[in-house]
Write an enzyme that holds these catalytic residues in place. Structure first.
Site, PDB file in Angstrom:
ATOM      1  N   LYS A 136       0.823  -1.205   0.000  1.00  0.00           N
ATOM      2  CA  LYS A 136       0.000   0.000   0.000  1.00  0.00           C
ATOM      3  C   LYS A 136       0.861   1.262   0.000  1.00  0.00           C
ATOM      4  CE  LYS A 136      -3.951  -2.124   0.082  1.00  0.00           C
ATOM      5  NZ  LYS A 136      -4.802  -2.123  -1.139  1.00  0.00           N
ATOM      6  N   LYS A 219      -4.242 -10.126 -10.056  1.00  0.00           N
ATOM      7  CA  LYS A 219      -5.561 -10.515  -9.566  1.00  0.00           C
ATOM      8  C   LYS A 219      -6.612  -9.492  -9.977  1.00  0.00           C
ATOM      9  CE  LYS A 219      -6.314 -11.731  -5.375  1.00  0.00           C
ATOM     10  NZ  LYS A 219      -6.315 -11.771  -3.896  1.00  0.00           N
ATOM     11  N   LYS A 222     -10.524  -3.922  -8.016  1.00  0.00           N
ATOM     12  CA  LYS A 222     -11.120  -2.626  -8.347  1.00  0.00           C
ATOM     13  C   LYS A 222     -10.038  -1.592  -8.645  1.00  0.00           C
ATOM     14  CE  LYS A 222     -14.969  -3.532  -5.141  1.00  0.00           C
ATOM     15  NZ  LYS A 222     -14.371  -4.492  -4.210  1.00  0.00           N
TER      16      LYS A 222
END
Length: 377
Positions: A136, A219, A222
Site C-alpha cells: 500500500k 488478480k 477494483k
C-alpha cells in the site's frame, strides 16, 4: 415487501447423554470486505462463496469494514452509498441474516476501542514487516499514515472482539492472521489472562484465483479499473462488452497457454457447462480455436449464471426497510458479544468500564496477575 424474518443464528444439535438432541455450541467465524465498490467475481469466488457454505457449520459474523476503507484514498460522499451497495450484494449473493450476523464496523465503537488497547502491546516492527503494508505504501506514497501502519491491529481487534476461532482468508491475508495470533499471545502474556482464542485460518485449497481481464498477470481488483473486472451486478450488455475486449494473447505463442486465455478458460470452467468447456478446450489443443467464440460462449455463460443474483438484487434495492432491519438487528446482536469482550479486556487492563463503575474493580479481575510493564512493550 419481503417477509424474511431476522433471527439469531440457530444452534446446531447433537445427541445428548440421554439420547435426546441437545444444543451444541458452534465455533464462530469472522470475515469482512472493505466498501470500495460492488462485489466482483474475484470477491465472490475468493470469499463470499465460501461464506455461504460456512453458515451451515459455524456461527458467522460478516462485516462491512468501512474503517479499513479509510486507509486508502476515498470519497466520503461515496462511503455510505458503498456500504449500502455492499450490504445488498452480500444478501443477493446468499448471505442469510437468519444464519449469520451482518454488521458495519463503524457502527460498533468497540472495534476501535479494542484496537487501541491491542495497539499498546504491539511492537511497531511487527507492523512494518506485513507485506500488504509495504504494498500500500508503494501504491499510495502520498497517503502513508498511522492508520495504514496499524491496519493489522484493527484487523486483529475485529476478529478477537467476537472471539472468532476461524477466519476464512486468502493466501495474501495469512500474514495478517499470524500477526493477530502474535498480538493475542503478547496480550495474554503481559496481563496474565486468557481471554481470546487464537484465530485459525480457513484457506480453501480450491479457492479460485480470478485474474484481471485487462492485466491477466494480476488478480482481479477494483484498483485496476472497471474494465478489468466483472461485477456481479453488471448488466448483460456490460458483461458482454468487457469479455469481448478482454486480453487474450499478449505476445508470441509458446508452449504454455497465455495468462489471458487461461483466465478466460478458468472462468468458463466455473460458469459454463462441461460440454462448452470440453469443446472449446479441444479446439484450443487442436489449434483451431477462434478466441471470439471462446469470448462469446463465456459471456453467455456469465450472463446466464448471474441472472438470479441480478434479480434478487433488484428486489433488495426496492426494500430499504428490510435492509435497515437486517443491519439494525445484526448490529444489536454483535454489540452484546462485543461489550462482553470489552468488559473482560478492561478488567484485565485495570481500565474503567463506564461512568457507573468508576473506581470499583470488576468482580473476578486478575489485576495482580498481570506482568510488570504491561502495555509498555
Amino acid at each position: 415487501m419481503m417477509n424474511t424474518r431476522v433471527a439469531t443464528p440457530a444452534e446446531t444439535y447433537g445427541p445428548g447423554k440421554d439420547g435426546r438432541a441437545q444444543a451444541v455450541a458452534r465455533k464462530r467465524v469472522f470475515s469482512g470486505i472493505r466498501p470500495t465498490g460492488q462485489i466482483h467475481l474475484g470477491n465472490y469466488l475468493g470469499a463470499i462463496k465460501s461464506w455461504i457454505k460456512l453458515q451451515d457449520r459455524y456461527e458467522c459474523i460478516y462485516a462491512i469494514v468501512d474503517y479499513h476503507g479509510m486507509t486508502t484514498p476515498y470519497d466520503p460522499a461515496e462511503m455510505r452509498a458503498n456500504v449500502r451497495e455492499l450490504l445488498i450484494d452480500y444478501l443477493a449473493a446468499g448471505v442469510d441474516p437468519e444464519r449469520s450476523i451482518l454488521i458495519v464496523q463503524s457502527a460498533l465503537p468497540e472495534h476501535t476501542e479494542l484496537a487501541w488497547i491491542l495497539g499498546t502491546v504491539t511492537p511497531v516492527s511487527w507492523l512494518e514487516r506485513v507485506p500488504t503494508y509495504k504494498e500500500k505504501v508503494e501504491q499510495h506514497p502520498d497517503y502513508v499514515h498511522l492508520g495504514l501502519l496499524s491496519y493489522g491491529v484493527l484487523m486483529a481487534a475485529d476478529i478477537v472482539l467476537y472471539k472468532a476461532e476461524v477466519v476464512p482468508v486468502g493466501e495474501d491475508q495469512l500474514p495478517h492472521l499470524e500477526l493477530a495470533r502474535e498480538i493475542v499471545r503478547r496480550f495474554h502474556h503481559l496481563f496474565g489472562v486468557r481471554i481470546f482464542p487464537e484465530p485459525q485460518a480457513l484457506v480453501q485449497e480450491d479457492t479460485a484465483r480470478i485474474m484481471s481481464l485487462t492485466e491477466p498477470e494480476k488478480k482481479m481488483s477494483k484498483s485496476l479499473g472497471p474494465r478489468s473486472l466483472i461485477a456481479l451486478a453488471d448488466p448483460p450488455e456490460e458483461i458482454r462488452d468487457k469479455i469481448m475486449k478482454a486480453v487474450t494473447d499478449t505476445g508470441p505463442a509458446g508452449e504454455e497457454m497465455s495468462p489471458g486465455v487461461a483466465n478466460l478458460f478458468h472462468l468458463l470452467k466455473l460458469f459454463g457447462t462441461e460440454e462448452e468447456y470440453a469443446q472449446l478446450r479441444a479446439e484450443y489443443d487442436a489449434g483451431t480455436l477462434r478466441y471470439v467464440n471462446l469470448k462469446r460462449t463465456l459471456a453467455d455463460a456469465l450472463i446466464r449464471s448471474l441472472e438470479p443474483f441480478r434479480r434478487r438484487r433488484a428486489e433488495l434495492e426496492n426494500d430499504p426497510a428490510y435492509l435497515e432491519r437486517v443491519l439494525r438487528e445484526g448490529i444489536r446482536r454483535a454489540r452484546v458479544i462485543a461489550r462482553q469482550t470489552i468488559e473482560e479486556v478492561k478488567a484485565a487492563c485495570g481500565l474503567m468500564l463506564d461512568e457507573t463503575s468508576l473506581w470499583q474493580a470488576p468482580v473476578g479481575t486478575a489485576a495482580a496477575g498481570g506482568k510488570e510493564g504491561a502495555g509498555t512493550g
